[in-house]
Design an enzyme around this catalytic site. Structure first.
Site, PDB file in Angstrom:
ATOM      1  N   ASP A  57       0.834  -1.194   0.000  1.00 50.98           N
ATOM      2  CA  ASP A  57       0.000   0.000   0.000  1.00 50.98           C
ATOM      3  C   ASP A  57       0.873   1.250   0.000  1.00 50.98           C
ATOM      4  O   ASP A  57       1.835   1.334   0.774  1.00 50.98           O
ATOM      5  CB  ASP A  57      -0.880  -0.039   1.268  1.00 50.98           C
ATOM      6  CG  ASP A  57      -2.003   0.981   1.251  1.00 50.98           C
ATOM      7  OD1 ASP A  57      -1.859   2.041   0.616  1.00 50.98           O
ATOM      8  OD2 ASP A  57      -3.034   0.704   1.892  1.00 50.98           O
ATOM      9  N   ILE A  58       0.527   2.234  -0.851  1.00 49.90           N
ATOM     10  CA  ILE A  58       1.282   3.498  -0.866  1.00 49.90           C
ATOM     11  C   ILE A  58       1.142   4.260   0.448  1.00 49.90           C
ATOM     12  O   ILE A  58       1.926   5.171   0.718  1.00 49.90           O
ATOM     13  CB  ILE A  58       0.850   4.419  -2.037  1.00 49.90           C
ATOM     14  CG1 ILE A  58      -0.657   4.728  -1.988  1.00 49.90           C
ATOM     15  CG2 ILE A  58       1.247   3.808  -3.378  1.00 49.90           C
ATOM     16  CD1 ILE A  58      -1.107   5.793  -2.962  1.00 49.90           C
ATOM     17  N   TYR A 147     -13.672  12.053  -6.060  1.00 51.93           N
ATOM     18  CA  TYR A 147     -12.523  11.601  -6.854  1.00 51.93           C
ATOM     19  C   TYR A 147     -11.801  12.799  -7.465  1.00 51.93           C
ATOM     20  O   TYR A 147     -10.578  12.941  -7.330  1.00 51.93           O
ATOM     21  CB  TYR A 147     -12.989  10.633  -7.937  1.00 51.93           C
ATOM     22  CG  TYR A 147     -11.941  10.289  -8.969  1.00 51.93           C
ATOM     23  CD1 TYR A 147     -10.750   9.672  -8.596  1.00 51.93           C
ATOM     24  CD2 TYR A 147     -12.145  10.558 -10.319  1.00 51.93           C
ATOM     25  CE1 TYR A 147      -9.784   9.342  -9.546  1.00 51.93           C
ATOM     26  CE2 TYR A 147     -11.193  10.230 -11.276  1.00 51.93           C
ATOM     27  CZ  TYR A 147     -10.014   9.632 -10.878  1.00 51.93           C
ATOM     28  OH  TYR A 147      -9.076   9.311 -11.829  1.00 51.93           O
ATOM     29  N   LYS A 151      -8.072  14.339  -6.408  1.00 47.40           N
ATOM     30  CA  LYS A 151      -7.013  14.482  -7.413  1.00 47.40           C
ATOM     31  C   LYS A 151      -6.518  15.933  -7.497  1.00 47.40           C
ATOM     32  O   LYS A 151      -5.314  16.189  -7.634  1.00 47.40           O
ATOM     33  CB  LYS A 151      -7.511  14.012  -8.782  1.00 47.40           C
ATOM     34  CG  LYS A 151      -7.546  12.502  -8.950  1.00 47.40           C
ATOM     35  CD  LYS A 151      -6.137  11.913  -8.993  1.00 47.40           C
ATOM     36  CE  LYS A 151      -6.128  10.461  -9.423  1.00 47.40           C
ATOM     37  NZ  LYS A 151      -4.766   9.893  -9.447  1.00 47.40           N
ATOM     38  N   VAL A 190     -16.105   2.395 -20.107  1.00 43.20           N
ATOM     39  CA  VAL A 190     -17.306   2.235 -20.925  1.00 43.20           C
ATOM     40  C   VAL A 190     -17.020   1.431 -22.195  1.00 43.20           C
ATOM     41  O   VAL A 190     -17.835   0.601 -22.610  1.00 43.20           O
ATOM     42  CB  VAL A 190     -17.923   3.606 -21.259  1.00 43.20           C
ATOM     43  CG1 VAL A 190     -16.984   4.486 -22.074  1.00 43.20           C
ATOM     44  CG2 VAL A 190     -19.253   3.449 -21.985  1.00 43.20           C
TER      45      VAL A 190
END
Length: 315
Positions: A57-58, A147, A151, A190
């Site tokens: 894990d980071i 999200y 970011k 998608v």
């Protein structure tokens, strides 16, 4: 060079690893396999350049410290992240911890060891495109989902290390990427989901009216962009886009893939408040500074992806 790829067992990550190995570098991978798959890297197992694949894990600071001390990296391609918009709305804490806090921990190791960071952000940080000239790097941003918010926060930390410490960093914003090795289930993109359903004779379900557009970038073009961003000092401290420079409505994408309009159905949108109505990339900056532009058309990319899904028996 010695290079670390976080998220290197993921869809885009494995193509980045492939390109780095082809370029003759020594590559380490760190991935917790929450999005990635160990078998994405199977074809490189015998390559001397793939030095180590670490499942971890980071956010594990001890592990990071050990890895950076051992690896003596020159570049860190930081792709490890939570990447699903819907998941971020349902569980914002996980996305924030992985995408913002985790990025900070990786940044700190890069600072201590004087390692360049290429930070993988996303086109989902942008507000909708209002014209046909496309979204440049100076286009307004809009954190329409946790999200995107996580970011943007991470981007600002990455750039702050360039200004505060003179550390070489670059923020890259690829547009919606698709191609072989992308998941074909609910966590996939998608294009992959539509192709799998079309090959299986199932309906292609579209959220909402299907008039939303996406700029779809083939994964090998994306990986070439990501890797090149690490090689160039011209873009240190910069934000750079990459995309096809052409957008398509989800309705037209479904028609292109299904070849049968009777197979296309519209379903209620799960999170319409976080939908971006129009995404179209202007990649002039990448062309000017990196001499990068896409090489694979949407039609050719869909053909290659369809063939991969068919031969991988992922229907």
């Amino acid at each position: 060079m010695n290079v670390l790829v976080t998220g290197g067992a993921g869809f885009i990550g494995r193509w980045v690893v492939k390109r780095l190995l082809n370029d003759g570098h020594q590559v380490w991978v760190l991935d917790d396999l929450s999005n990635g798959r160990k078998d994405n890297l199977d074809e490189f197992a015998a390559e001397a350049g793939l030095k180590k694949v670490v499942i971890g894990d980071i956010k594990d600071r001890g592990l990071l410290a050990q890895l950076f001390s051992e690896g003596r990296f020159e570049i860190c391609y930081h792709l490890g992240a939570s990447i699903n918009v819907q998941d971020s709305i349902d569980d914002p804490e996980t996305t924030f911890n992985n995408d913002t806090v985790g990025t900070f921990y990786v940044l700190e190791e890069c600072r201590k060891h004087n390692v360049k960071m290429v930070f993988m952000s996303t086109c989902m940080v942008y507000d909708r495109c209002m014209d046909d000239k496309g979204i440049t790097e100076s286009h307004p941003i809009k954190p329409a989902s946790p999200y995107a918010g996580a970011k943007i926060a991470a981007e600002n930390m990455v750039l702050s290390y360039y200004y505060a410490y003179g550390m070489p960093t670059v923020v890259i914003r690829p547009f919606n990427t698709y191609g072989p090795f992308q998941k074909t289930g609910g966590e996939g993109g998608v294009v992959a989901i539509f192709i799998r359903n079309a090959l299986s004779g199932k309906d292609l379900n579209i959220y909402g009216e299907g008039t939303q557009t996406r700029d779809l970038l083939y994964v090998e073009d994306c990986a070439r962009f990501v890797v090149t961003a690490g090689y160039s000092d011209k873009i240190n401290g910069e934000i750079v886009n990459a995309g096809l420079g052409r957008d398509i409505t989800i309705n037209d994408l479904a028609k292109l893939i299904a070849q049968d309009e009777n197979k296309i159905k519209h379903v209620p949108h799960i999170h319409p408040q976080s939908e971006i109505p129009k995404l179209l990339c202007n990649y002039e900056k990448a062309k000017r500074l990196l001499n990068w532009e896409p090489q694979v058309s949407l039609e050719e990319g869909i053909r290659r992806t369809t063939e991969w899904i068919r031969t991988s028996h992922l229907m």
